[in-house]
Every structure is written in C-alpha cells, then in structure tokens.
Design an enzyme around this catalytic site. Structure first.
Site, PDB file in Angstrom:
ATOM      1  N   CYS A  71       0.817  -1.216   0.000  1.00  0.00           N
ATOM      2  CA  CYS A  71       0.000   0.000   0.000  1.00  0.00           C
ATOM      3  C   CYS A  71       0.847   1.261   0.000  1.00  0.00           C
ATOM      4  O   CYS A  71       0.500   2.258  -0.652  1.00  0.00           O
ATOM      5  CB  CYS A  71      -0.958  -0.016   1.183  1.00  0.00           C
ATOM      6  SG  CYS A  71      -0.153  -0.033   2.804  1.00  0.00           S
ATOM      7  N   HIS A  97      -2.030   0.938   7.164  1.00  0.00           N
ATOM      8  CA  HIS A  97      -2.398   1.186   5.766  1.00  0.00           C
ATOM      9  C   HIS A  97      -2.050   2.621   5.395  1.00  0.00           C
ATOM     10  O   HIS A  97      -1.937   3.501   6.254  1.00  0.00           O
ATOM     11  CB  HIS A  97      -3.903   0.946   5.592  1.00  0.00           C
ATOM     12  CG  HIS A  97      -4.345   0.842   4.169  1.00  0.00           C
ATOM     13  ND1 HIS A  97      -3.741   0.028   3.246  1.00  0.00           N
ATOM     14  CD2 HIS A  97      -5.354   1.483   3.491  1.00  0.00           C
ATOM     15  CE1 HIS A  97      -4.349   0.137   2.085  1.00  0.00           C
ATOM     16  NE2 HIS A  97      -5.330   1.030   2.199  1.00  0.00           N
ATOM     17  N   ASP A 129      -8.097   5.311  -2.732  1.00  0.00           N
ATOM     18  CA  ASP A 129      -7.255   4.212  -2.242  1.00  0.00           C
ATOM     19  C   ASP A 129      -6.827   3.333  -3.412  1.00  0.00           C
ATOM     20  O   ASP A 129      -7.613   2.505  -3.904  1.00  0.00           O
ATOM     21  CB  ASP A 129      -8.016   3.376  -1.215  1.00  0.00           C
ATOM     22  CG  ASP A 129      -7.098   2.402  -0.476  1.00  0.00           C
ATOM     23  OD1 ASP A 129      -5.920   2.295  -0.868  1.00  0.00           O
ATOM     24  OD2 ASP A 129      -7.552   1.757   0.481  1.00  0.00           O
TER      25      ASP A 129
END
Length: 696
Positions: free
Chosen positions: A429, A473, A489
């Site tokens: 991520c 994250h 995202d």
C-alpha cells in the site's frame, strides 16, 4: 532478632550472641523464586546480558548457600560491581530514560545477592523486590503480567512466613493456604476501597516515554515501512461502538498526514508543536456509549496522534482536534489510553487544497526524478477533462494493467516510482499510495498521503473491534472542487479483498500473511479452537484494561452517579473514611477475640491457670511478672513436701514454651503436667491440714 550459641573453652561455657542469624535456605529459595517471577515481565525490555547477569548472581548466591562456592569478599565484590556497572554505562551510551533507570534498578537488585547473608538482608531485599513489582506495572498492566507480578509478591510473603515461623509445616501448599486465608480476610476491604476511594488526578506526573522502539506507524513513510508492519500481529487499539459495527470497507482509521516528498521518503511538512512533558489522561470515558459514538482503547505509542474514523468529532476531553481533520493528545501516549469519539454528518473540508497557502504544500515534488511518472501525469492532464477524470483514469490503470498487491515487493532502484508503475508493478500500500500522490501532484491536483489503519476484526462476541499492526495502511486524499478532500485508495483498485475483508484474505494466494511471525495465533486462521482461545483471552484483558486499569476519575464518577443518591467526590471521601474506620474496628475486635479465645484454647495456659488458682487457695498469691521457676521456689519454701512437684511443673512449662516438640512429645508433656497438678494439689492440701492441726 538474636540467636545464641554455646561454646566450651576448657570446661567453661560461654554464650555467643548473633545479632543477624544466617539466612535459612528455605527462605532464600522463596526469595530467589520471587526474583525470577518478577524479572519475567521484563524479558522483552531488558537487554539479554543484564538478564544473564541477574541469573548468574542469584545462582551464585544459592550455590554459596549450599556450600559449593563462597561469596566474594570485599575487594572481589567491588570489582564485580564496577565491571557490571561499566558494561551497563557502555550499553546505555548516555541515554537517560525511564527504561534505563528501571534497568539500572534491576542491576542493583542483582548485585544485592552478593551481600545477602543474614536475616536482616532478607528484609532489605524483601522490600526492594516489592518495589520491583511496582516498577513492573509501569511497563505491563495486562492481566497475565499482573498475575505473574502478584505471584512474585506471594512468594515473598511465603518466604516471610518461613523466615519468621520455621516450625510451621513446610511446602508450597501449606504456605499458599495460609496466604490465601489472609487474602480472603482482607479482600472485601480491598475491593471496597478500590471502588470507593476517590480517584483524583496527581499533583504532578512524570512522562513515561522511554525511548524504546515500539511497533507502530511513524511520522515518515518509505516504500517498505508498512509492509514490515504487516508481519506484526501486535494490537494497535480496540474500538467499542454504541451501535452497529461499520462495514469493513469503511474502517479507515486516520492518524496523520504526510505531505512532503524527500527523495523516496514521505514526511510531515509541518512539525508537531512542542508539548511540555506530562501524562495523557488515560480515562476518556463519559458514561454509556450512545448510538454513533465509539470508544478507542489505544496501546502505548509514545506519539501524540490519535486514530479516528473519517467524519469524527472528539467527545472526551483527553483528545483534541488538530488541522486536516486529525486528532491529537496533549502529551505522548506513553500508556494505554481510552478516548471517545462520535461520528458526524460529512461536511466539506474547511482546508482548501487550492488556497494559495496550501497549493504549494500539496503540490510539492522534488525537482528531479521519475521522468516517466511525470510524463504519465502530463498525458492524463491533457487527455482527461477534469481532476475527477484524471483520478479515475489512474485507478483504471491500476485495475487493468496487471498490478499486484504483495508483501514481498521487489527492491526498487533509483526512480522507484517509475520502476513500480512501468516495470515491476508489484508493491504494497505504501508503494501505491506514494506513487499515486506523485502522479496526482504532477498533474496539478492537490494530494496528500494519509497513514493509519484500515480494517479491524471483531473480538469475542462481536463486542468490539481489534485493530492490529498488520492493519496498518496508507492511502491518498485528493482535493476536488465542490467535494473537498476525497479519499482515493489505490489498494482498493488493485486488491479489493484488502479493504473488503482484510490482509489475510488478500494474501491467501501468496501465502505471505504473518509468514515471519510463526508464534502469532492470528497466523493460524484455520484453527478454530486456537482463534477462540485467543479471542477469549483478549476479551478478559480488554475488560481488565477498561474496568480495572482504566478505573479512573471519570469512570468512577459515572459508576457512583448510578448509585442511590448519586455520590459525588465529597460523599466518596466520607464513604472511604467510613470503610477504613469500620475495617479497623472490626480488625481490632477480631484480634481481641482471637487473643482471648486463643488463651482459653491453649491447654497449657489452662493448666497454668489451675496452678495459679491452687496457689491462691493455699495462701501463695501470684506476683505480677513472676516466672514459673520463681513461683515454684516460693511454693517450696511454704510447702517443702510439694517442692519436687512444683519445680517439675515449672520445668515442664518452660519446656513447652522454649523447646521444640513433636506432636507426640507435646501430648506426653500435657499428661505429665496434669498428673503433677493433681499431685501438687494433694501435697499442698495435706500439708495445709497438718499445719492447721499443729497450730490448733
């Protein structure tokens, strides 16, 4: 305490008085056992060499007790002390934190074993170890470690029994039984004082920030940082909701904003303001949870940022709003902290990404580097009609061009964003969030990296969510006209499973979930019994943290307000004083009753009372402070025929109180004393009658 020994010199007898008797082996063993237990909670904090030194010094003391080695003399002991302290100073390297201070204290306790020789030393080490137990609570307050701590204190108390009552039955069961009886007697008072004693804030406090590295997110982000966190199953925080749990895809816990790119590292553009040392109020409870509210029980981070869902407002006063819709503590969170938030309707952000003061901040990029990513941004800017379209085009590229989400990302060369977007197409991520922010900024769209956690698994009974470090994250927020800051995202486009159901499902095919953490129960998701046991243990510890460790001022006042009459702080003071007074009165009455009943239940005391009454009836009053031998001599003078029985009885009384006896010897002694009393009564009565006839 004194002990006496008899020495013969040429037929003469002399008495040698020892002010400090040698420490009994059984008492020393209990002391060492307590030391081992109290060191256990610090295994993850103390350096290995220090633990080894402590074990070596305690072992040395035990071997000396058994006669296998000798304790060092003055100069060898001094040499050992300077050697160990020198190693300590070299490893500390000038740092002075709570950790280093506690480590030095442990080292001092270890060195104390080399001069623990007498019963007086036992008492010194006893109180030092009790203090060590309190030090442990500074670092570990979980219920498991609390039990270990209390077990160490229990060993100390059993050792105290062994030292002061060597004739009591030996063994762990007998010592534990006596200790348990004492605990049961005091437990009601302890519980009442815990509940009612007013919990007031301290007049001063010391920050517990120790300098020790903690697992968790930091204020910088490099491409591999969060993928390293993904191999940790340590708890980050727990969250309890006043209504239904939010859907998994909505569990974005915002922590901090990273808006400056320095080479390959994202960091905060504005430093955190200076905050004077202090402690965070650990209790943020404000009554029952209402619908739309949630409590967060945060593990220690030594940082000031608090985690909250999007569109939240602070309810408790131990957390305050900051810029960019974030939340901060007034001091670093150096211990477990509970705070309360509430969800509110979404509003357009007041921080305008296109305002002159923010445009440069949210469009900042290095002058050089990643030319292919810059070219991609220019192409998207030229071909798409709006900022929203540019965002959607990049997300479509992530979905369609075989990008992969992996916990095993390749090492990126220089121009790592170019390598990720055009060559490797494999990352975590942090890689994708950083690359997307770079492209958006190069296309003229204000953007920023948000770091926090995404997800959280239900605890036992779905009572709360457990957010772990592997839920760490990073995602992107972009400024769109008319909408404000909007979450984007890239991970959701590349690996929807990651944001829909969690890292375990996302990594199921790759098999990399917690692959470096074989001891974690969360790694074995297919073992239902193990998962159930892990959740039950977490539930117990969660309730312990909330209602025992976290039972502070506001929580106590909330509980008191539910009682009849609604007790306030003043009334709590009266109740506490009453509890203490009644407890002391009851303890005094019980002690007086036990003394009296104990005297009556002692058969020797009853026999001595009978002897005294016989003397009174025969005209020999018992004098205050008179010993049995002195009374026997006065009986012999008044009744010569009873002299033998009187002196024998006095010797048996002394034997009972000053000589150790088996149960069989004790029964024989009582029988002999009873016979002597009968003989003494007859002889004194016969002599009294004879004397009366002569005088008549």
């Amino acid at each position: 305490m004194k002990s006496a020994s008899i020495h013969a010199h040429g037929g003469a007898i002399s008495w040698a008085i020892s002010e400090n008797p040698v420490l009994p082996s059984r008492a020393l063993l209990w002391l060492i056992g307590s030391f081992v237990l109290l060191l256990t909670p610090q295994w993850d904090r103390l350096p290995i060499w220090l633990m080894a030194v402590c074990a070596l010094l305690a072992g040395w003391r035990w071997l000396a007790q058994s006669g296998r080695v000798r304790l060092p003399g003055k100069w060898p002991k001094t040499l050992v002390m300077f050697l160990v302290i020198g190693v300590y100073i070299a490893t500390v390297q000038g740092r002075f934190t709570v950790d280093t201070a506690a480590s030095f204290f442990v080292l001092a306790v270890g060195l104390k074993w080399l001069e623990t020789r007498s019963q007086r030393d036992f008492y010194v080490l006893f109180f030092i170890l009790v203090y060590l137990a309190t030090v442990n609570f500074l670092f570990h307050q979980e219920i498991v470690w609390s039990i270990v701590n209390l077990a160490g204190v229990a060993c100390l108390l059993v050792g105290l029994q062994v030292l002061n009552a060597p004739n009591l039955p030996p063994g762990m069961s007998s010592g534990g039984r006596r200790l348990g009886i004492m605990l049961l007697k005091t437990l009601p008072i302890v519980i009442m004082l815990f509940v009612f004693f007013p919990r007031m804030s301290p007049l001063w406090s010391v920050p517990m920030v120790s300098g020790q590295a903690r697992t968790g997110i930091s204020d910088t982000m490099r491409p591999g940082d969060i993928s390293s966190l993904a191999q940790s199953s340590e708890r980050a925080f727990r969250a309890t909701f006043g209504g239904e749990l939010p859907a998994y895809r909505d569990r974005y816990w915002r922590g901090l904003i990273l808006d400056q790119l320095d080479g390959e590292t994202w960091r905060q553009g504005e430093n955190e303001p200076f905050r004077r040392p202090g402690r965070v109020a650990v209790d943020g409870g404000v009554g029952d949870l209402e619908r739309g509210q949630y409590d967060v029980l945060l593990e220690p981070t030594d940082q000031t940022w608090a985690f909250a869902l999007e569109n939240s407002v602070a309810v408790s006063d131990n957390v305050s709003p900051a810029d960019e819709s974030l939340f901060r503590f007034r001091r670093p969170a150096d211990t477990t902290v509970r705070y309360r938030m509430a969800l509110s309707p979404k509003e357009t952000s007041q921080t305008d990404g296109r305002s002159p003061e923010n445009r440069g901040r949210y469009l900042q990029l290095p002058q050089q580097g990643n030319p292919r990513a810059r070219a991609l941004a220019e192409k998207l800017q030229d071909t798409e009609t709006s900022d929203r379209a540019v965002v959607e085009a990049l997300l479509s590229r992530f979905r369609q061009d075989n990008y992969y989400y992996t916990l095993r990302p390749p090492a990126m060369p220089d121009d790592g964003i170019d390598a990720l977007l055009f060559d490797e197409k494999r990352g975590f991520c942090a890689h994708y969030a950083g690359a997307a922010t770079f492209v958006f900024r190069a296309a003229g769209i204000p953007a920023r990296v948000v770091v926090g956690y995404q997800g959280g698994d239900p605890g036992a009974g779905d009572e709360y969510l457990i957010v772990r470090q592997y839920d760490a994250h990073a995602w992107v927020e972009v400024w769109l006209d008319g909408q404000g800051w909007v979450r984007v995202d890239p991970t959701a486009a590349i690996s929807p499973d990651r944001v829909e159901s969690g890292l375990r499902d996302a990594m199921a095919e790759e098999g990399s979930f917690l692959e470096d953490n074989w001891a974690s129960p969360q790694r074995y998701g297919n073992m239902a019994a193990l998962q159930w046991a892990s959740l039950q243990l977490d539930r117990i510890n969660y309730q312990w943290q909330r209602w025992v460790v976290g039972y502070q001022g506001q929580t106590q006042m909330d509980l008191m307000s539910r009682l009849p009459g609604g007790l306030g702080l003043k009334e709590l003071g009266y109740v506490t004083a009453g509890i203490v007074g009644v407890g002391l009165l009851i303890a005094g009455l019980i002690s007086a009753w036990r003394v009296r009943s104990g005297s009556r239940s002692d058969p020797v005391v009853r026999l001595v009372d009978r002897w005294h009454r016989q003397c009174e009836r025969n005209g020999i009053p018992v004098r205050q402070g008179e010993t049995p031998a002195q009374l026997a001599e006065r009986i012999s003078a008044a009744h010569p025929h009873a002299a033998g029985a009187a002196r024998s009885f006095a010797r048996l009384v002394n034997k009972h109180y000053y000589d150790s006896q088996t149960s069989g010897e004790h029964r024989s002694l009582l029988a002999a004393m009873t016979r002597l009393l009968v003989t003494l009564r007859k002889q004194m009565a016969r002599e009294s009658r004879t004397t009366s006839k002569v005088t008549g």
